[in-house]
Every structure is written in structure tokens, then in C-alpha cells.
Scaffold this motif. Structure first.
Motif, short mmCIF file in Angstrom:
data_model
loop_
_atom_site.label_atom_id
_atom_site.label_comp_id
_atom_site.label_asym_id
_atom_site.label_seq_id
_atom_site.Cartn_x
_atom_site.Cartn_y
_atom_site.Cartn_z
N HIS A 30 49.84 33.29 35.55
CA HIS A 30 48.88 33.68 36.78
C HIS A 30 49.29 34.51 37.60
CE1 HIS A 30 50.41 30.91 39.50
NE2 HIS A 30 50.52 30.08 38.61
N GLU A 81 55.80 29.47 33.38
CA GLU A 81 55.66 28.47 35.14
C GLU A 81 57.15 28.67 35.11
OE1 GLU A 81 53.34 28.10 37.54
OE2 GLU A 81 51.29 28.24 36.38
N GLU A 85 44.48 30.56 38.87
CA GLU A 85 45.33 29.36 38.29
C GLU A 85 45.21 27.99 39.71
OE1 GLU A 85 48.38 26.84 36.99
OE2 GLU A 85 48.59 27.92 38.52
N GLU A 86 46.17 28.72 40.60
CA GLU A 86 46.23 28.18 42.00
C GLU A 86 45.27 27.25 42.65
OE1 GLU A 86 49.22 27.13 42.54
OE2 GLU A 86 50.88 29.05 41.47
N ASP A 132 57.16 31.55 41.30
CA ASP A 132 55.91 30.79 40.57
C ASP A 132 54.32 32.28 41.02
OD1 ASP A 132 53.38 29.55 39.91
OD2 ASP A 132 53.14 28.39 41.71
N MET A 133 54.36 32.52 40.36
CA MET A 133 54.91 33.33 38.71
C MET A 133 55.05 34.39 38.04
SD MET A 133 52.88 31.48 36.13
CE MET A 133 54.03 32.61 34.44
ZN LIG Z 1 52.39 28.60 38.87
#
Ligand SMILES: [Zn+2]
Length: 383
Positions: free
Chosen positions: A72, A162, A134-135, A104-105
Motif C-alpha cells: 500500500h 507488510e 489501505e490504512e 509500513d510499508m
Molecule cells: Zn501496512
């Protein structure tokens, strides 16, 4: 020590601050331009606003049997966090690279991008799949996964990078976020018999969720490979009321369920709604029929179910030399890939312990382990 090209690419990606609430197009354009420099074309899949995009691209021959490297592009905010240095400028000290997104990431796909010059004799492709949002609930990836399933020759594995310290992770919990809105009935606070307090009703509902969470701890679906080994229920946000002397009209709270395989979050949500309808709402409606409780699922991320001996697991075990697998409690895009029919594992450099933290870092040793892994993968796909 990380190779200069790897370190340089990490530095460049960290310098583009792709906090989820902002556009990620600068990073997407950077990656697309970089790939184009190697004659690799990429496809963008935009969100509704056109300010964010996923990107996928195929390096090597356009044939089946390739490997998808999934990551991501967004990072969590740094607001209010005590950072020692500029979070969007790599700082190297004590054998670590500090910066938002280092573990991350971004480092995972920075490494793979930096090794692009070594991908010139692939006989099966490396596919990049970079997502947005994504977060904030794995919102971006599904549209891209759909396109990959339709347009990309069948890959044999998806690796979601990840941070796992390069351990092969074969399962994760799923996530369901629910917003509950309690509508009460206003009155002067001295006239409690004439009003319905949304805040006090919400407190009862939260208490019910606590009891349900307690029950999950002794559920038959406990899976000791997860930490914690049971489905969790947690209320993370709550707001309501206008003044101490007004019986509150409105109170809202947002909660999430992190379920282990075997538990169905839908069933838990229905259980809660039934309880509200049966135990709470009838008393509210004796005062006014405008009162009520509504619970709406905001978003859902499927869990990653352990499927033994997939090609993804086999490749990552063999190339990392690490044959013990793990399960993680946090949600990722891996379950979404699995639901679309892809064999998938999570395996990437860095530790989840540093994710979302102030002074987030990745160790140089983990960057090197990630580099070694991607290089071994390239070799594996070049025979
Ligand atoms: Zn992540």
C-alpha cells in the motif's frame, strides 16, 4: 548495509508524504515514470474522486506463473506524535532508517523497484500491485484486484509485503467496523421521566458489547496461533450530547470486530442489533416513537484463512529459508486477494512493532534481508 540504489529508492518514496487523507498521485506518477524508464507500462485504477489511484504493472513476459508483489502506498498520519526528526526525510542512525512508512510499508516495494535493472532475464513476470487507502479500511485494493484477476495472466502467488520480519504469515484476522447511532428524546435534565438519554442508552449498548467481547474469549473458535487467540470487539470512538442539563438527543459510537476464522462478524452484528431491538428500544419508544438505535456496517476486510501448502507459502519459505509460519491479528489486503482466488501470504521486511509509531523505523538488517529475498525471487523467476 543497504545497497545505494535500494537506500535511494526508500529515501525517494518516504519523501512523498502519502498520508491516507491526501492524494497519493505524486507517488503513483513517480513509480509509473520510473517503470516507464525501463520500458514497463503501468495501469492506474482511480478512486471516485480521481485524487487517488492504485497502480499495477507487469515486469517481464506477459505470461502465467508470475508473482505479485503487493503493497500500500498510503501511510498513517504523524499528527500529534513526538518525532525526533522530519518523518518524511530518511534519517539513519543506530543501524536503522527512520521515517514514516519505512516499515509500513514502502521499503518492501522500494527494494523491488530498485532491483528492476536485475529483472532483465525473467521467464515469468514480477507484477507490482500498489494500492491506496489501505490504512483506512483496505478501501483501494478491491478494484485493482478485480482488474488484475481479469487482465493479468494468472500469477502463481501474491506476496503482501507488510512488515513480518520476513516471516511467512499465512493467516490474519478480519475486520468489521460498525457505527451505532442512538437517537434519544430531549428534555430538561431534571425531567428524566420525560426524556430518553441517548448518551446513557449508548452506555448500556457499550456495556453489552463488552459482555459480548468477554464471551468471545471463551468461544470454541479460539485459535492459539493468534495474539490474542479470540475475536475481539472494541469501541474506539464515542460522541454525544449537548450540555449537562439537557437529556441528550444523539449519541454515536464506532466499534470494530477483529474476527478469527470460524467466527462470523455478521452474526455478531445481528446479535447486537437483536439485543437492542428486544431489550432497549421498547422502553425508549414508550417515551417517543422518534427514538431508536441504528447500527450500520461501515466497512469490512475479510480475514486471511490459512490454506496449507499454497504456492505462495512454498515460494516464500524456500526463498527466505524460514520454514515456520505465523498468523497475525491485524487486517491486510491479503484476505481480499484470497477471496479473489489468489494463493497469498504476507511476508515483508521490518517489524509491525514500529508501524504507526512516532520514530517509525526499519533496521538496515531488515532492508538487507528484504533485498536478498527479492533478489532470490528474481532468480527463481528467471530459470
Ligand atoms: Zn501496512
Amino acid at each position: 548495509m543497504p545497497e545505494p540504489a535500494v537506500r535511494d529508492m526508500i529515501e525517494k518514496l518516504i519523501a512523498i508524504p502519502t498520508v491516507s487523507r491526501d492524494s497519493n498521485l505524486e507517488l503513483i506518477d513517480f513509480v509509473a515514470d520510473y517503470l516507464a524508464g525501463f520500458g514497463v507500462s503501468s495501469s492506474r485504477v482511480f478512486d471516485k474522486t480521481g485524487t487517488k489511484a492504485n497502480l499495477y504493472a507487469t515486469v517481464g513476459p506477459n505470461v502465467e506463473g508470475g508473482v505479485v508483489l503487493s503493497g500500500h502506498t498510503d501511510v498513517v498520519p504523524v499528527d500529534g506524535q513526538p518525532w525526533s526528526t522530519d518523518p518524511f526525510k530518511i534519517d539513519e542512525r543506530d543501524g536503522k532508517l527512520f521515517g514514516r512508512g519505512t516499515c509500513d510499508m514502502k521499503s518492501f516495494y522500494a527494494i523491488a523497484l530498485a532491483l528492476l535493472p536485475e529483472m532483465d532475464s525473467l521467464t515469468r513476470p514480477v507484477h507490482f500491485a500498489l494500492s491506496y487507502d489501505e490504512e483506512v479500511g483496505c478501501l483501494g485494493a478491491p478494484d485493482m484486484i478485480k482488474e488484475i484477476a481479469e487482465h493479468v495472466p494468472r500469477p502463481k502467488a501474491v506476496i503482501v509485503g507488510e512488515p513480518t520480519n520476513m516471516q511467512v504469515v499465512t493467516a490474519h484476522k478480519g475486520m468489521t467496523t460498525v457505527r451505532t447511532t442512538v437517537t434519544g428524546f430531549e428534555a430538561h435534565s431534571s425531567q428524566t421521566h420525560r426524556g430518553v438519554s441517548a448518551v446513557m442508552t449508548a452506555a448500556r449498548c457499550v456495556e453489552k458489547l463488552s459482555a459480548m467481547a468477554q464471551e468471545r474469549m471463551s468461544s470454541p473458535n479460539v485459535d492459539s496461533d493468534f495474539e490474542p487467540p479470540y475475536t475481539t470487539i472494541h469501541v474506539g470512538l464515542m460522541s454525544g450530547g449537548t450540555a449537562a442539563n439537557i437529556i441528550s438527543r444523539q449519541c454515536e459510537f464506532t466499534w470494530d470486530i477483529r474476527h478469527v476464522p470460524g467466527d462470523d462478524p455478521q452474526v455478531l452484528v445481528e446479535q447486537f442489533k437483536d439485543w437492542c431491538a428486544r431489550e432497549v428500544v421498547p422502553d425508549m419508544q414508550k417515551i417517543s416513537d422518534t427514538t431508536g438505535i441504528e447500527s450500520v456496517i461501515q466497512d469490512q476486510v475479510p480475514g486471511l484463512r490459512h490454506e496449507p501448502e499454497t504456492t505462495a507459502e512454498e515460494i516464500c519459505k524456500r526463498l527466505t529459508g524460514n520454514y515456520s509460519t505465523g498468523k497475525v491479528p491485524y487486517a491486510t489486503e491479503a484476505g481480499q486477494f484470497q477471496d479473489a482466488g489468489f494463493p497469498v501470504v504476507i511476508c515483508g521486511p521490518g517489524s509491525i512493532d514500529q508501524a504507526h509509531q512516532p520514530d517509525e523505523f526499519i533496521t538496515l538488517a531488515q532492508v538487507d534481508a528484504g533485498t536478498e529475498f527479492i533478489r532470490a525471487l528474481i532468480k527463481d523467476l528467471s530459470d
